[in-house]
Structure formats: C-alpha cells, structure tokens
Design a protein around this motif. Structure first.
Motif, short mmCIF file in Angstrom:
data_model
loop_
_atom_site.label_atom_id
_atom_site.label_comp_id
_atom_site.label_asym_id
_atom_site.label_seq_id
_atom_site.Cartn_x
_atom_site.Cartn_y
_atom_site.Cartn_z
N THR A 58 0.77 -1.16 -0.02
CA THR A 58 0.03 0.01 0.08
C THR A 58 0.96 1.16 -0.09
O THR A 58 0.57 2.24 -0.73
CB THR A 58 -0.93 0.06 1.12
N GLU B 1 2.48 1.60 -3.57
CA GLU B 1 1.16 2.21 -4.30
C GLU B 1 0.97 3.95 -4.07
O GLU B 1 1.05 4.54 -5.27
CB GLU B 1 -0.19 1.62 -4.18
N ASN C 33 4.04 5.63 -5.51
CA ASN C 33 3.91 5.92 -6.80
C ASN C 33 2.88 6.76 -7.26
O ASN C 33 3.11 7.76 -8.34
CB ASN C 33 3.43 4.64 -7.44
N VAL D 162 -5.80 7.03 -5.27
CA VAL D 162 -5.59 5.67 -4.47
C VAL D 162 -6.92 5.66 -3.55
O VAL D 162 -6.76 4.54 -3.09
CB VAL D 162 -4.42 5.49 -3.75
N SER E 112 10.12 0.24 -7.00
CA SER E 112 8.72 0.43 -6.44
C SER E 112 8.02 -0.10 -7.55
O SER E 112 7.10 -1.16 -7.24
CB SER E 112 8.24 1.70 -6.02
N LYS E 113 8.10 0.29 -8.82
CA LYS E 113 7.38 0.11 -9.96
C LYS E 113 7.73 -1.59 -10.04
O LYS E 113 6.67 -2.41 -10.54
CB LYS E 113 7.64 0.67 -11.19
N LEU F 211 5.67 -3.85 -7.54
CA LEU F 211 4.45 -3.86 -7.92
C LEU F 211 4.06 -4.55 -9.12
O LEU F 211 3.07 -5.27 -9.10
CB LEU F 211 3.59 -2.50 -7.95
N ASP G 172 1.93 -7.97 -9.19
CA ASP G 172 0.67 -8.11 -10.18
C ASP G 172 0.84 -9.55 -11.09
O ASP G 172 -0.26 -10.17 -11.40
CB ASP G 172 0.60 -6.90 -11.13
#
Length: 286
Positions: free
Chosen positions: A4, A7, A10, A25, A68-69, A72, A76
């Motif tokens: 979280t 996210e 980002n 978000v 971070s990207k 995530l 996913d």
C-alpha cells in the motif's frame, strides 16, 4: 514497508501532489501524508523535495521509484500466474519516432485487440531519452537504435533501417562527406543516435557538418530540406511515408554506414507478463 505504501508513493511521484494522489488511490490526504513519512523513516532518506503544495522526487526518490514499480509489477504478475487470468495491467512503451510512425502501428492495434485488459501507452523520442526511461523505470520497454551495451539492459533486434541523406531537389548524389562539408544539418537533439551516426560519418572522412539545427519532427526536417536550407539523415522507410518526399534528392550512405538495427530493450530481469505478451506478438508478425 508494504504494498500500500508503494502504491501511495508511486501515485505521489506521478502526480506531484498529495491531494491528487489521494484521489487516485482512494484515500484521504492525511493518511497518504502519514504513510509517505513512515516510508521515508523506514528507508532513512527523504524521497521527496517539498515545495509549497507540490512534491517532486529527490535523488533517492528517483532511484526508489524504479524499484517500487518493479515490485508492484512482479506482485501483479504473481497474482495473474496463480489465478490463470489473461494478462492485464500496464505496458509503457517508448519508441523512436520513425519506428512508431512506420513499423509498429499495426502491431499496437493487434495487441490492443488480443489483450484488451492491458493498458498500453506509447511515448516517442530519441534513443537517449528512451534508454533513460527504461533505466529509471518510467518505461517497461523501448524501441531504440541498437545494440545497446549496458549491463542493466537486455533486448532483441527487431528491424533493420536503411539510412539515407536527404538534400534539396537537384542536388548531386552525395557519396563523400566532403561534398557537404559545412552544410547546415537538420536533426533531433544531441542524444539522438541517428544524429550521432551522421556526425560520425562526417568525422570518418575528416570532414565536419556546418551548423546543426535541432528539430522536433521528421516533417520539420523535410520541410527545411525542401526549402533548400540544408540536409538531413533519416530512415528511408520514414521518408517514403511523408508528403513531399518526391521533392528532395536522396543519397544512400556508403555500405558500412548504410544500415542500422532497431532493438526492443527492457531492464534486465524485469520482463513482465505484459511485455512477454507483446514480444510474443512482435515475433509472430512479419
């Protein structure tokens, strides 16, 4: 640190605003502010430079954003792998302008049909910009002039481009750089690989171009050449799609300078399921 927080980070990095990120978000701004401060405390660095109501990434924030990207994206991908769902999520592509205009429109259309759950975006620009975008995590992959020898990147060769010199109509065939020594050149910015290639051709023959005028598009370059203001280098495939291409003189570079490879590159070890789907389609398309 949790997903979280990543996210939220980002979202703030993309919007530059706590309120805009909170809306993105679906959180209240105060919660976002608290969680970002907790993340910075956990990492022991400031991720943002705070200026009035705006936030921009600090140097540590730029470095952290790519990780971070990737985290995530891997989460996913893991969810999709265990659920058996078709690929979904985001695929952010970069491309040379000529490749975007000539080589990949059909592939992009087919990709959108085959994988409607993947949100595909495309940014165009010189190779240098595209490489930087892949390295800092803004782009999932990019079409660039290759090969690219960088330890953090990998890729595949996808197209071969014939490079031609475009001169005003009636100009004699150009076979030697000394014929156009000191001629005005129309090109993209200094980080354009095609521009560097053209300059290297001049230097290989102990010659030098004249003033280099930086342009933002091939259409602008062609218009200047048609007007008699100088010469330009561009892929033949791009030139042939543009109105006015019959109004110029076209010369091929010597054989050792004539062809360049276009590569699709991505960050080493960061190939996502979305990118795999795109590469698979690319390899199936003539």
């Amino acid at each position: 640190m949790d997903l979280t927080q990543l996210e939220m980070f980002n979202a703030v990095a993309e919007t530059g605003s706590i309120s805009a990120a909170a809306a993105k978000v679906h959180r209240v701004p105060s919660n976002l502010t608290t969680r970002i401060k907790q993340l910075e405390a956990d990492l022991g660095v400031d991720l943002f430079i705070r200026e009035n109501q705006r936030l921009r990434l600090a140097p540590a924030g730029h470095s952290f954003l790519s990780y971070s990207k990737r985290i995530l994206a891997l989460v996913d991908e893991a969810r999709m792998a265990v659920s058996g769902d078709e690929p979904h999520g985001f695929l952010m592509l970069g491309s040379l302008e000529s490749t975007a205009a000539v080589r990949i429109p059909g592939i992009l259309a087919l990709f959108n049909q085959r994988f409607p759950k993947i949100q595909l975006s495309l940014a165009t620009g010189p190779s240098g910009d595209q490489i930087d975008g892949v390295l800092d995590g803004r782009l999932s992959a990019a079409f660039v002039d290759g090969p690219v020898m960088h330890p953090s990147l990998e890729g595949i060769s996808v197209y071969e481009e014939e490079m031609v010199i475009v001169a005003p109509a009636g100009h004699v065939m150009i076979t030697d750089a000394r014929q156009v020594s000191e001629a005005s050149i129309y090109a993209f910015r200094a980080n354009c690989s095609y521009r560097r290639h053209f300059e290297s051709w001049f230097h290989s023959q102990q010659s030098a171009p004249g003033k280099i005028h930086e342009m933002e598009s091939y259409h602008g370059m062609l218009a200047c050449v048609i007007a008699g203001a100088g010469i330009a280098l561009m892929p033949r495939s791009m030139l042939e799609t543009m109105p006015g291409s019959h109004q110029v003189s076209i010369s091929a570079l010597p054989e050792e300078w004539r062809f360049l490879k276009t590569w699709l590159i991505w960050r080493r070890g960061a190939k996502t399921r979305q990118l795999d789907a795109f590469i698979g389609l690319l390899e199936q398309t003539p």
